[in-house]
Design a protein around this motif. Structure first.
Motif, PDB file in Angstrom:
ATOM      1  N   ASP A 157       0.833  -1.186  -0.024  1.00 40.46           N
ATOM      2  CA  ASP A 157      -0.016   0.069  -0.002  1.00 40.46           C
ATOM      3  C   ASP A 157       0.846   1.225  -0.105  1.00 40.46           C
ATOM      4  O   ASP A 157       1.895   1.237   0.441  1.00 40.46           O
ATOM      5  CB  ASP A 157      -1.036  -0.056   1.112  1.00 40.46           C
ATOM      6  N   VAL A 158       0.300   2.301  -0.660  1.00 43.10           N
ATOM      7  CA  VAL A 158       1.252   3.561  -0.745  1.00 43.10           C
ATOM      8  C   VAL A 158       0.264   4.767  -0.271  1.00 43.10           C
ATOM      9  O   VAL A 158      -0.944   4.887  -0.916  1.00 43.10           O
ATOM     10  CB  VAL A 158       1.453   3.749  -2.449  1.00 43.10           C
ATOM     11  N   ALA A 159       0.882   5.612   0.554  1.00 42.05           N
ATOM     12  CA  ALA A 159      -0.061   6.805   1.078  1.00 42.05           C
ATOM     13  C   ALA A 159       0.692   7.672   1.613  1.00 42.05           C
ATOM     14  O   ALA A 159       1.747   7.519   2.180  1.00 42.05           O
ATOM     15  CB  ALA A 159      -0.942   5.849   2.130  1.00 42.05           C
ATOM     16  N   THR A 160       0.199   9.039   1.277  1.00 39.04           N
ATOM     17  CA  THR A 160       0.802  10.000   2.226  1.00 39.04           C
ATOM     18  C   THR A 160       0.043   9.816   3.646  1.00 39.04           C
ATOM     19  O   THR A 160      -0.750  10.684   3.737  1.00 39.04           O
ATOM     20  CB  THR A 160       0.204  11.459   1.435  1.00 39.04           C
ATOM     21  N   LEU A 161       0.379   9.187   4.594  1.00 35.90           N
ATOM     22  CA  LEU A 161      -0.228   8.769   5.698  1.00 35.90           C
ATOM     23  C   LEU A 161      -0.054   9.706   6.805  1.00 35.90           C
ATOM     24  O   LEU A 161      -1.002   9.916   7.514  1.00 35.90           O
ATOM     25  CB  LEU A 161       0.132   7.463   5.869  1.00 35.90           C
ATOM     26  N   THR A 162       1.275   9.758   7.167  1.00 33.48           N
ATOM     27  CA  THR A 162       1.631  10.581   8.540  1.00 33.48           C
ATOM     28  C   THR A 162       2.503  11.725   8.557  1.00 33.48           C
ATOM     29  O   THR A 162       3.555  11.686   7.778  1.00 33.48           O
ATOM     30  CB  THR A 162       2.030   9.617   9.456  1.00 33.48           C
ATOM     31  N   GLY A 163       2.269  12.543   8.920  1.00 32.18           N
ATOM     32  CA  GLY A 163       3.439  13.768   9.247  1.00 32.18           C
ATOM     33  C   GLY A 163       4.329  13.250   9.912  1.00 32.18           C
ATOM     34  O   GLY A 163       5.673  13.642   9.837  1.00 32.18           O
ATOM     35  N   ALA A 164       4.320  12.040  10.996  1.00 24.23           N
ATOM     36  CA  ALA A 164       5.389  11.664  11.857  1.00 24.23           C
ATOM     37  C   ALA A 164       6.571  11.065  10.920  1.00 24.23           C
ATOM     38  O   ALA A 164       7.483  11.123  11.455  1.00 24.23           O
ATOM     39  CB  ALA A 164       4.525  10.599  12.781  1.00 24.23           C
ATOM     40  N   CYS A 165       6.083  10.456   9.774  1.00 21.58           N
ATOM     41  CA  CYS A 165       7.044  10.066   9.148  1.00 21.58           C
ATOM     42  C   CYS A 165       7.974  10.931   8.310  1.00 21.58           C
ATOM     43  O   CYS A 165       8.967  10.760   8.202  1.00 21.58           O
ATOM     44  CB  CYS A 165       6.308   9.229   7.860  1.00 21.58           C
ATOM     45  N   MET A 166       7.402  12.180   8.091  1.00 24.94           N
ATOM     46  CA  MET A 166       8.263  13.053   7.693  1.00 24.94           C
ATOM     47  C   MET A 166       9.175  14.005   8.821  1.00 24.94           C
ATOM     48  O   MET A 166      10.274  14.216   8.661  1.00 24.94           O
ATOM     49  CB  MET A 166       7.341  14.317   7.298  1.00 24.94           C
TER      50      MET A 166
END
Length: 498
Positions: A370-379
């Motif tokens: 799965d591919v997603a702009t999911l979390t600001g935490a990852c940034m």
């Protein structure tokens, strides 16, 4: 709304008498900086006309072997030469990809009454380097101009390579198809949300499927309700623009491996009732970048004719606040029956993805991604240019990391620690959608993993950082949408197809 016309690209074994704008390289060698790709006859004519060699003139104008450093050098007889820094002379495909991207961006920005032609001469021989050069040129030529009059761009690119074997042409074809897919994803992500919303995005997917000879299936809001897609319906319930689920299928004869790709398609994310601050909302048309990457990738795999079965799923919804919005503390029944306590309506991506993950898993694929702009935490963890990779097992992660390296995209594996799942315990449902603020990317992955059977290999790409470039263009990366993950997905499918 589309990008500028994609230039045609050809291979040649030599620089033509009229090369248009010529691109050559400046590289670091053991004895200093050396010019790469300039034919001897041109080198001699430049030295006679200019009183110095081209490398020295480029350095006087600010050029160097620093990767991506680019200067335009006036040359005899009206010829224009772009000298681009390559870094070390033993180049990698990514070095060349970045160099050609930087050079072509400079060329595309030059004033001209008509579209320009470009010749790239960097002594590319190996297929992987040829592929990198072609991708860099086509990705660097990209420009999104939805309203302004079309500026004459680049109509023709010639890549000079001494390689006459079929592998060179195969590398070019692979690069062209991959770059076209990246630019398709970029166009979708760049499109304003008043023009690209679930219904129009689904229509665009159908059109893509027709052109690529894929089968397409679309669930509208009535079909979603009938089959119990509780996550997609909840997230899309606050908007007048109703949600959609799209499935594209590529199933060639003889395919032994089934790859399922799931993309987050939130066409605009206000945060719902957990409303985002104004500054955080401006770029939220980009929250469908995962779905854009998945759909564009499936079309590319079909165009390449890879012997692998691929199903692409895109969960499309608009997350808006209204009287019909879902609320924090609501209990949702997902597709397949799992109940979820909603912790935060701005954690909507994992809900729409969960429905699609269960649906995709019913076909028992060999691998689910799965591919997603999911979390600001990852940034926060990895910055704006690195994709976070989380997988159930290291073998799957290694397979993806190898594909990312081959494609020239930056991925970094993050863990799904044992304590992540207990943080999602709920007193009123099977699980809660959110945990505390610590390790948010990890608990999001733990949540998603609950919706893929344990016997199916699975991995999650968090592209929240690299999907959109809010800064200035660099190398082959434009300002705006980047098409993140497409190159890695195509490379992975190529490897799995054998």
């Amino acid at each position: 709304m589309t990008s500028t016309t994609v230039p045609t690209i050809t291979l040649s074994t030599s620089v033509a008498k009229d090369p248009g704008i010529l691109v050559v390289g400046l590289a670091e060698a053991s004895d200093g900086e050396v010019l790469v790709g300039l034919p001897d006859d041109l080198a001699k004519s430049f030295a006679r006309a200019l009183g110095t060699d081209l490398a020295e003139l480029a350095r006087q104008l600010g050029g160097s072997a620093t990767p991506g450093r680019t200067v335009l050098v006036p040359a005899p007889a009206g010829l224009r030469v772009v000298v681009v820094g390559l870094g070390p002379i033993d180049v990698t495909p990514e070095q060349v990809r970045r160099a050609t991207g930087a050079a072509v961006r400079v060329v595309a920005g030059l004033a001209a009454p008509a579209p320009k032609t470009v010749t790239i001469s960097l002594e590319t021989t190996e297929p992987e380097v040829i592929k990198g050069a072609v991708e860099g040129a086509l990705l660097g030529a990209y420009s999104y101009r939805p309203i302004a009059p079309e500026v004459p761009g680049i109509s023709q690119v010639t890549l000079v390579s001494p390689n006459k074997r079929p592998e060179a042409r195969q590398a070019l074809d692979l690069a062209v198809t991959t770059a076209k897919a990246v630019n398709t994803a970029r166009d979708w992500v760049n499109t304003p949300a008043n023009l690209l919303y679930p219904e129009t995005f689904a229509d665009a997917a159908r059109s893509l499927a027709r052109n690529a000879r894929l089968s397409a299936e679309v669930w509208d809001e009535k079909a979603l309700e009938k089959e119990g897609f509780g996550g997609i319906l909840a997230v899309g319930g606050g908007s007048e623009r109703k949600p959609r689920l799209v499935k594209l299928t590529y199933a060639p004869r003889g395919a032994r491996f089934h790859l399922a790709l799931i993309g987050k398609g939130i066409t605009f994310d206000t945060g719902g009732l957990n409303l985002k601050p104004a500054d955080g909302m401006y770029t939220m048309k980009t929250d469908m970048a995962g779905a854009a990457a998945v759909l564009a990738t499936v079309a590319a795999i079909a165009e390449l004719g890879l012997r692998i079965r691929v199903t692409g799923w895109a969960s499309m919804a608009e997350n808006m606040p209204s009287g019909s919005s879902y609320r924090p503390s609501d209990v949702l029944t997902m597709y397949g029956g799992t109940t979820v306590e909603n912790g935060n309506s701005d954690a909507e991506g994992r809900l729409v993805m969960a429905d699609a993950l269960v649906k995709a898993s019913e076909e028992h694929p060999n691998l689910v991604l799965d591919v997603a702009t999911l979390t600001g935490a990852c940034m926060v963890a990895l910055g704006e240019r690195v994709t976070g990779l989380m997988a159930r097992d290291d073998a799957t992660a290694d397979l993806i990391l190898d594909a990312a390296e081959a494609a020239g995209e930056q991925f970094w594996q993050l863990p799904i620690p044992e304590d992540a799942r207990p943080k999602l315990e709920s007193k009123v449902a099977d699980l809660k959608s959110t945990a505390n603020r610590y390790g948010g990317a990890l608990t999001a992955a733990a949540f998603l993993s609950e919706f893929v059977p344990a016997d199916i290999p699975w991995a999650h790409f968090d592209i929240a950082g690299p999907a959109f470039n809010e800064g200035n263009a660099y190398d082959y990366t434009p300002s705006g949408a980047t098409g993140a993950a497409v190159r890695t997905l195509v490379a992975l499918a190529h490897a799995l197809a054998g």
